[in-house]
Design an enzyme around this catalytic site. Structure first.
Site, PDB file in Angstrom:
ATOM      1  CD  GLU A   8      -1.215  -2.494   2.241  1.00 32.45           C
ATOM      2  OE1 GLU A   8      -2.034  -3.043   2.830  1.00 32.45           O
ATOM      3  OE2 GLU A   8       0.077  -2.663   2.169  1.00 32.45           O
TER       4      GLU A   8
ATOM      5  CB  CYS B 186      -0.767  -2.887   8.857  1.00 34.95           C
ATOM      6  SG  CYS B 186       0.389  -1.639   8.056  1.00 34.95           S
TER       7      CYS B 186
ATOM      8  CB  CYS C 231      -0.979   0.506   5.115  1.00 38.34           C
ATOM      9  SG  CYS C 231       0.613  -0.060   4.638  1.00 38.34           S
TER      10      CYS C 231
END
Length: 145
Positions: free
Chosen positions: A79, A105, A108
């Site tokens: 990402e 996560c 991100c």
């Protein structure tokens, strides 16, 4: 059989994922707006830095559990690389959608929120409850394919 748009872009994310040099989890991301690809990214070390596939995994060496201590890694997440690729090319990703092979996560998620990405479509799970909470609070539409 012709895939629908979500299946199509997720398949592309899976192809992008094949470039990953991470030894623990390969991830691919595709940023799309108006059914057009704006940027792609996979997880791996920054340009000019040795990849984990070449020097080993720092997280494995330090016994860091998945979903924790993201800063202890040589690599960037898919990402992050997709967002950086768009920035380097001068491409606005505001109001875009991100297709990613795994749920983002928390690091991100924060970048996705600030980049103005409106929707995240993911396939695989990732052990980071904070990420889901942040995306929800920011009003980012998140869907598992």
């Amino acid at each position: 059989m012709r895939p629908d748009w979500d299946e199509y872009f997720m398949e592309i994310a899976h192809v992008v994922m094949k470039r990953s040099t991470c030894l623990r989890r390969q991830v691919g991301a595709v940023i799309v707006k108006d059914k057009r690809i704006l940027a792609t990214g996979y997880n791996g070390a920054p340009s000019g830095i040795a990849h984990c596939s070449e020097v080993g995994c720092l997280r494995d060496q330090m016994n860091v559990p998945s979903g924790e201590r993201h800063e202890l890694c040589r690599g960037l997440h898919a990402e992050q690389n997709a967002i950086i690729q768009a920035a380097m090319s001068g491409v606005s990703i505001k109001d875009s959608w991100m297709y990613v092979t795994h749920h983002p996560c928390s690091l991100c998620a924060k970048m996705i929120i600030n980049a103005g990405i409106k929707k995240v479509i993911y396939k695989g799970d990732y052990p980071d409850a904070l990420a889901a909470a942040l995306l929800d609070e920011a009003g980012v539409d998140v869907n598992k394919l």
